[in-house]
Write an enzyme that holds these catalytic residues in place. Sequence first.
Site, PDB file in Angstrom:
ATOM      1  N   ASN A  69       0.800  -1.222   0.000  1.00 33.04           N
ATOM      2  CA  ASN A  69       0.000   0.000   0.000  1.00 33.04           C
ATOM      3  C   ASN A  69       0.835   1.276   0.000  1.00 33.04           C
ATOM      4  O   ASN A  69       0.405   2.315  -0.497  1.00 33.04           O
ATOM      5  CB  ASN A  69      -0.943   0.008   1.211  1.00 33.04           C
ATOM      6  N   HIS A  70       2.057   1.210   0.544  1.00 28.67           N
ATOM      7  CA  HIS A  70       2.896   2.418   0.601  1.00 28.67           C
ATOM      8  C   HIS A  70       3.603   2.733  -0.713  1.00 28.67           C
ATOM      9  O   HIS A  70       4.303   3.739  -0.804  1.00 28.67           O
ATOM     10  CB  HIS A  70       3.921   2.301   1.724  1.00 28.67           C
ATOM     11  N   HIS A 174       0.574  -8.841   0.656  1.00 27.46           N
ATOM     12  CA  HIS A 174       0.750  -7.703   1.556  1.00 27.46           C
ATOM     13  C   HIS A 174      -0.579  -7.428   2.245  1.00 27.46           C
ATOM     14  O   HIS A 174      -1.468  -6.799   1.664  1.00 27.46           O
ATOM     15  CB  HIS A 174       1.212  -6.497   0.733  1.00 27.46           C
ATOM     16  N   HIS A 199       3.704  -6.806   5.379  1.00 25.97           N
ATOM     17  CA  HIS A 199       2.907  -5.652   5.821  1.00 25.97           C
ATOM     18  C   HIS A 199       2.921  -5.423   7.322  1.00 25.97           C
ATOM     19  O   HIS A 199       3.018  -4.281   7.767  1.00 25.97           O
ATOM     20  CB  HIS A 199       1.453  -5.728   5.355  1.00 25.97           C
TER      21      HIS A 199
HETATM   22 FE   LIG Z   1       5.467  -2.326   5.094  1.00 23.39          FE
END
Ligand SMILES: [Fe+2]
Length: 285
Positions: A69-70, A174, A199
Site C-alpha cells: 500500500n505504501h 501484503h 505488511h
Molecule cells: Fe510495510
Amino acid sequence: MVLKLIMIGDVVGEPGLAVLEKLLPSLIRDEGADFVVVNGENAAAGFGITETDKTRILNAGADIITTGNHVWEKREFWPVLDAEGGERILRPANYPGKPVGRGWKLIQKNNVPWVVINLQGRELMTPIDCPFRAFSCVETLGAQATEIHPLLDTEGTIPDLLKETGAIVLVDFHAESTREKEALGFYLDGRAAVVAGTHTHVQTADERVLPRGTAYITDLGMTGVSGGVIGMDAAVCQDRARTQVLYRMTCAVPTPAQPSELQGILVEIDRETGKAVSIRRLRVS
Ligand SMILES: [Fe+2]
C-alpha cells in the site's frame, strides 16, 4: 534438483537499507540462493520507495522488489513503476482500474522461469479488488495477461501457467489480516510454490509447507531496527497510540542494544514439481 529462494520482509528506511546491503550478499552466497525477492515498500524513511532505494535493493542482490500500500507514497516514483527497466519492481496486482506499474512478472534466471505475483489484502485495509480472483486471473491468462482484471477470473482453474511454462510461482501477499493471509495460503496451496505475507513487519512463527506443497508464512517480518515499533521510533508510536494524533513517524535508530536485522525466509523448491520442500525463517543481525 532443489532451488533455493530467499524472501525478505519490508525494508524500513536507511537502517533497513544499510543492513540489507551489509548482510544480503553474504546470505545469498552462503545459502546458495537461486532467486531473491525483497519487499521495499518502506525503504524511503518508512514510507514508499525512491529510485535510489530501488537501485540499492537490486544491487544488494534482489532479483525483484515487491511492494504494498505504501508504494504510492512518492508521486515522483510512479513513472519508475512503468519505466524501461521498471519491470523488476511490482505493485500489488489487485488495484482496480489501470494504475501504473505491474502486479506480476515472469523472470527467467539461469533457465528457470520464476513468476512473482504481488497481491494486497482487503481486510482492515483499503477495499481494493479481490486478491483471490486476481491470482486466478494471472494464473489463467499467463503471459497473455497485459493487465489484471477480476472479471476475467475463473476460480478453480487448473494452474495453466505452472503447467505450460514450468514456472516457479511466488506470491507476496501484503495484508493486515492473519485470517485473510492464511485463507489465501490454503486457496493457493498446490498452485504456488510460496505464499509469504508482508505488511505487519512482525515475523510470525507459523512457517510450514501446506498439504499440497505450498510454503507458507503469515509474515516475513521486516528489515530494519528490531528494537523499535515495526521499525519506527518507539516513542512516537506510543504518542500516536495514546493520543490518536498522527505524529509523523520516524525510523528507529540502531544501537548495540537494538541493532538492525534482516528478516525473511529461505525456501527449498523442487524444480520438477514446482512445490516447496522446506521453509525456514531467517533472522540475521
Ligand atoms: Fe510495510
